[in-house]
Write an enzyme that holds these catalytic residues in place. Structure first.
Site, PDB file in Angstrom:
ATOM      1  N   SER A   1      23.175 -39.310   1.951  1.00 28.04           N
ATOM      2  CA  SER A   1      23.232 -39.915   3.287  1.00 28.04           C
ATOM      3  C   SER A   1      23.016 -41.424   3.231  1.00 28.04           C
ATOM      4  O   SER A   1      23.975 -42.193   3.247  1.00 28.04           O
ATOM      5  CB  SER A   1      22.221 -39.233   4.195  1.00 28.04           C
ATOM      6  OG  SER A   1      22.483 -39.583   5.529  1.00 28.04           O
ATOM      7  N   ARG A   2      21.774 -41.866   3.149  1.00 29.71           N
ATOM      8  CA  ARG A   2      21.480 -43.291   2.980  1.00 29.71           C
ATOM      9  C   ARG A   2      20.265 -43.418   2.074  1.00 29.71           C
ATOM     10  O   ARG A   2      19.292 -42.663   2.217  1.00 29.71           O
ATOM     11  CB  ARG A   2      21.187 -43.967   4.329  1.00 29.71           C
ATOM     12  CG  ARG A   2      22.411 -44.268   5.168  1.00 29.71           C
ATOM     13  CD  ARG A   2      23.305 -45.349   4.538  1.00 29.71           C
ATOM     14  NE  ARG A   2      24.506 -45.602   5.315  1.00 29.71           N
ATOM     15  CZ  ARG A   2      25.675 -44.990   5.161  1.00 29.71           C
ATOM     16  NH1 ARG A   2      25.814 -44.067   4.233  1.00 29.71           N
ATOM     17  NH2 ARG A   2      26.719 -45.315   5.903  1.00 29.71           N
TER      18      ARG A   2
ATOM     19  N   CYS B   1      20.841 -36.775   7.539  1.00 36.60           N
ATOM     20  CA  CYS B   1      20.596 -37.463   8.811  1.00 36.60           C
ATOM     21  C   CYS B   1      20.816 -38.957   8.621  1.00 36.60           C
ATOM     22  O   CYS B   1      20.796 -39.457   7.500  1.00 36.60           O
ATOM     23  CB  CYS B   1      19.198 -37.154   9.326  1.00 36.60           C
ATOM     24  SG  CYS B   1      17.912 -37.629   8.188  1.00 36.60           S
TER      25      CYS B   1
ATOM     26  N   HIS C   1      27.715 -43.897  -4.556  1.00 39.29           N
ATOM     27  CA  HIS C   1      28.169 -43.818  -3.153  1.00 39.29           C
ATOM     28  C   HIS C   1      29.656 -43.454  -3.073  1.00 39.29           C
ATOM     29  O   HIS C   1      30.486 -44.228  -2.599  1.00 39.29           O
ATOM     30  CB  HIS C   1      27.894 -45.155  -2.431  1.00 39.29           C
ATOM     31  CG  HIS C   1      27.730 -44.974  -0.952  1.00 39.29           C
ATOM     32  ND1 HIS C   1      26.766 -45.602  -0.219  1.00 39.29           N
ATOM     33  CD2 HIS C   1      28.399 -44.204  -0.073  1.00 39.29           C
ATOM     34  CE1 HIS C   1      26.863 -45.244   1.047  1.00 39.29           C
ATOM     35  NE2 HIS C   1      27.849 -44.381   1.160  1.00 39.29           N
TER      36      HIS C   1
ATOM     37  N   GLU D   1      21.175 -49.685  -4.272  1.00 41.86           N
ATOM     38  CA  GLU D   1      22.608 -49.615  -4.555  1.00 41.86           C
ATOM     39  C   GLU D   1      23.396 -50.862  -4.147  1.00 41.86           C
ATOM     40  O   GLU D   1      24.458 -51.145  -4.717  1.00 41.86           O
ATOM     41  CB  GLU D   1      23.229 -48.383  -3.890  1.00 41.86           C
ATOM     42  CG  GLU D   1      23.346 -48.499  -2.374  1.00 41.86           C
ATOM     43  CD  GLU D   1      23.934 -47.248  -1.733  1.00 41.86           C
ATOM     44  OE1 GLU D   1      23.632 -46.144  -2.194  1.00 41.86           O
ATOM     45  OE2 GLU D   1      24.676 -47.392  -0.760  1.00 41.86           O
TER      46      GLU D   1
HETATM   47  P1  NAI Z   1      26.237 -36.949  12.449  1.00 41.16           P
HETATM   48  O1  NAI Z   1      25.905 -38.001  13.445  1.00 41.16           O
HETATM   49  O2  NAI Z   1      27.345 -35.984  12.734  1.00 41.16           O
HETATM   50  O3  NAI Z   1      24.933 -36.094  12.116  1.00 41.16           O
HETATM   51  C1  NAI Z   1      23.675 -36.645  11.923  1.00 41.16           C
HETATM   52  C2  NAI Z   1      22.642 -35.597  12.334  1.00 41.16           C
HETATM   53  O4  NAI Z   1      21.355 -36.103  12.031  1.00 41.16           O
HETATM   54  C3  NAI Z   1      22.677 -35.288  13.839  1.00 41.16           C
HETATM   55  O5  NAI Z   1      22.738 -33.899  14.051  1.00 41.16           O
HETATM   56  C4  NAI Z   1      21.367 -35.876  14.345  1.00 41.16           C
HETATM   57  O6  NAI Z   1      20.796 -35.159  15.441  1.00 41.16           O
HETATM   58  C5  NAI Z   1      20.499 -35.732  13.098  1.00 41.16           C
HETATM   59  N1  NAI Z   1      19.295 -36.552  13.139  1.00 41.16           N
HETATM   60  C6  NAI Z   1      19.105 -37.739  13.768  1.00 41.16           C
HETATM   61  N2  NAI Z   1      17.839 -38.149  13.605  1.00 41.16           N
HETATM   62  C7  NAI Z   1      17.201 -37.193  12.892  1.00 41.16           C
HETATM   63  C8  NAI Z   1      15.878 -37.035  12.411  1.00 41.16           C
HETATM   64  N3  NAI Z   1      14.940 -37.956  12.664  1.00 41.16           N
HETATM   65  N4  NAI Z   1      15.578 -35.943  11.699  1.00 41.16           N
HETATM   66  C9  NAI Z   1      16.517 -34.996  11.454  1.00 41.16           C
HETATM   67  N5  NAI Z   1      17.792 -35.083  11.883  1.00 41.16           N
HETATM   68  C10 NAI Z   1      18.124 -36.165  12.595  1.00 41.16           C
HETATM   69  O7  NAI Z   1      26.512 -37.730  11.087  1.00 41.16           O
HETATM   70  P2  NAI Z   1      27.324 -37.214   9.809  1.00 41.16           P
HETATM   71  O8  NAI Z   1      28.761 -37.554   9.947  1.00 41.16           O
HETATM   72  O9  NAI Z   1      26.956 -35.820   9.515  1.00 41.16           O
HETATM   73  O10 NAI Z   1      26.749 -38.208   8.689  1.00 41.16           O
HETATM   74  C11 NAI Z   1      25.393 -38.122   8.240  1.00 41.16           C
HETATM   75  C12 NAI Z   1      25.090 -39.331   7.380  1.00 41.16           C
HETATM   76  O11 NAI Z   1      25.817 -39.260   6.160  1.00 41.16           O
HETATM   77  C13 NAI Z   1      25.537 -40.670   7.993  1.00 41.16           C
HETATM   78  O12 NAI Z   1      24.530 -41.205   8.811  1.00 41.16           O
HETATM   79  C14 NAI Z   1      25.782 -41.544   6.803  1.00 41.16           C
HETATM   80  O13 NAI Z   1      24.608 -42.293   6.563  1.00 41.16           O
HETATM   81  C15 NAI Z   1      25.983 -40.566   5.657  1.00 41.16           C
HETATM   82  N6  NAI Z   1      27.318 -40.678   5.039  1.00 41.16           N
HETATM   83  C16 NAI Z   1      27.397 -40.839   3.654  1.00 41.16           C
HETATM   84  C17 NAI Z   1      28.622 -40.940   3.017  1.00 41.16           C
HETATM   85  C18 NAI Z   1      28.749 -41.097   1.529  1.00 41.16           C
HETATM   86  O14 NAI Z   1      29.810 -41.563   1.041  1.00 41.16           O
HETATM   87  N7  NAI Z   1      27.757 -40.728   0.746  1.00 41.16           N
HETATM   88  C19 NAI Z   1      29.872 -40.926   3.803  1.00 41.16           C
HETATM   89  C20 NAI Z   1      29.671 -40.678   5.217  1.00 41.16           C
HETATM   90  C21 NAI Z   1      28.436 -40.593   5.796  1.00 41.16           C
END
Ligand code: NAI
Length: 330
Positions: free
Chosen positions: A234-235, A206, A296, A264
């Site tokens: 994620s973060r 998330c 990352h 990080e």
């Molecule tokens: P997305 O927007 O498609 O999905 C995020 C999901 O989290 C949504 O379904 C949303 O409803 C849910 N969410 C929001 N608040 C929540 C809460 N309080 N509790 C539970 N679920 C909640 O985003 P996506 O593309 O799946 O990316 C997720 C995260 O991955 C991004 O926010 C980013 O921080 C991280 N990321 C990390 C990368 C890396 O290189 N390690 C690369 C790309 C993204």
């Protein structure tokens, strides 16, 4: 001619962006090594747009400088934008766009790679064999098949992780504010507490927001099963690192795999191998035999880099032509 200043450019950034830019003479990109922060924001004088990455400081001070220098567009070449003061940008009339999706499987596959690596202690096995040590001490893993995966956040990346876990023969439970209809055949949505209590593998997907900040803390860790595997791609600030260390010391975790962690920002993507770290939580985490940290790199695949470059440059064109799109965050 649109002028774009590209902050914290790595060789692979240049390669993927130059490839997409081939034959286009309407955009001039200048790549610089410096990270974007208030101190370096003045370098953007005379540019129409800047491009920045996950750990840039796109806070109010930076944005005020951009407004003064005439920068009209901030292109985040990533999905997350927790480091952008979107309210301030809107106030100043600066357009901010991001890349909401670029190969979600790239991140999900790294999440599973970390889960497998910490489970089977692959990092240890690799080093042991290199040292001519063929004993199995410290390498015993557990089975994934038949176990329960708890996926927190079932957006694009979380959904991809659910599909991967299904391939491993796991039972999948998930927690999200909104259920993803595409997953209803094989994912059971539960409360966050139930997910903590039932999961053998917990993977965080998330975004970082006020209500997800430090969602993994000593209280939530105590609710987890003993011997759980925790993965965060994620973060970093989804997890309270000091309390994670406390949980690790309580022997709560079979393994912990982190592609992101709170400290990080100063590490990405720098070679600190010759430095003495003064106060490092990273070093403390790395002292545990059941923790593996990557830097990352979830996004770092050929396919994801190309998709990021294509979408970012399309975002630039859209912004310069005044088009609002779903990629706008301000
Ligand atoms: P997305 O927007 O498609 O999905 C995020 C999901 O989290 C949504 O379904 C949303 O409803 C849910 N969410 C929001 N608040 C929540 C809460 N309080 N509790 C539970 N679920 C909640 O985003 P996506 O593309 O799946 O990316 C997720 C995260 O991955 C991004 O926010 C980013 O921080 C991280 N990321 C990390 C990368 C890396 O290189 N390690 C690369 C790309 C993204």
């Amino acid at each position: 001619m649109t002028r774009l200043l590209f902050y914290s450019a790595k060789i692979y950034d240049r390669k993927s962006f130059d490839q997409v830019l081939e034959g286009r003479d309407d955009i001039q990109v200048d790549y610089i090594d410096h990270e974007l922060e208030p101190r370096t924001a003045t370098l953007a004088e005379g540019y129409d747009a800047v491009c920045a990455f996950v750990n840039a400081d796109v806070g109010s001070e930076t944005l005020e400088i951009f407004a003064k220098e005439g920068v009209k567009v901030v292109l985040m070449r990533c999905a997350g934008f927790n480091n952008v003061d979107t309210k301030k940008a809107a106030e100043l009339g600066i357009v901010v766009k991001r890349v909401p999706s670029y190969s979600p499987e790239s991140v999900a596959e790294l999440a599973m790679a970390l889960a497998l690596a910490v489970n089977r202690r692959v990092y240890k096995a690799y080093n042991k064999v290199r040292e001519n040590d063929y004993t199995l001490t410290g390498l015993r893993g557990t089975l994934m098949h038949g176990k329960t995966a708890g996926i927190v956040g079932t957006g694009k990346i979380g959904a991809a992780m659910c599909r991967i876990c299904r391939g491993f023969g796991m039972n999948i439970i998930a927690y999200d504010k909104y259920e993803n209809a595409d997953l209803k055949d094989f994912v059971t949505y539960v409360s966050f507490d139930e997910l903590l209590a039932k999961s053998d593998l917990i993977s965080l997907h998330c975004p970082l927001m006020d209500d997800t900040y430090h969602m993994i803390n000593i209280e939530t860790i105590k609710k987890m099963k003993d011997g759980v595997i925790l993965i965060n791609t994620s973060r970093g600030a989804l997890i309270d690192t000091d309390e994670l260390v406390e949980g690790i010391r309580m022997n709560k975790f079979f393994g912990v795999g982190l592609d992101v962690y709170e400290e990080e920002a100063g590490n990405l993507y720098v070679d600190h191998s010759d430095d003495i770290m003064a106060h490092s939580v990273t070093a403390r985490l790395l002292s545990f035999p059941n923790v593996m940290i990557t830097s990352h790199q979830g996004f770092y695949t050929v396919e994801a880099l190309q998709a990021i470059a294509e979408t970012t440059l399309q975002n630039l064109t859209d912004a310069m032509e005044g088009r609002k799109t779903p990629n706008d965050v301000a």
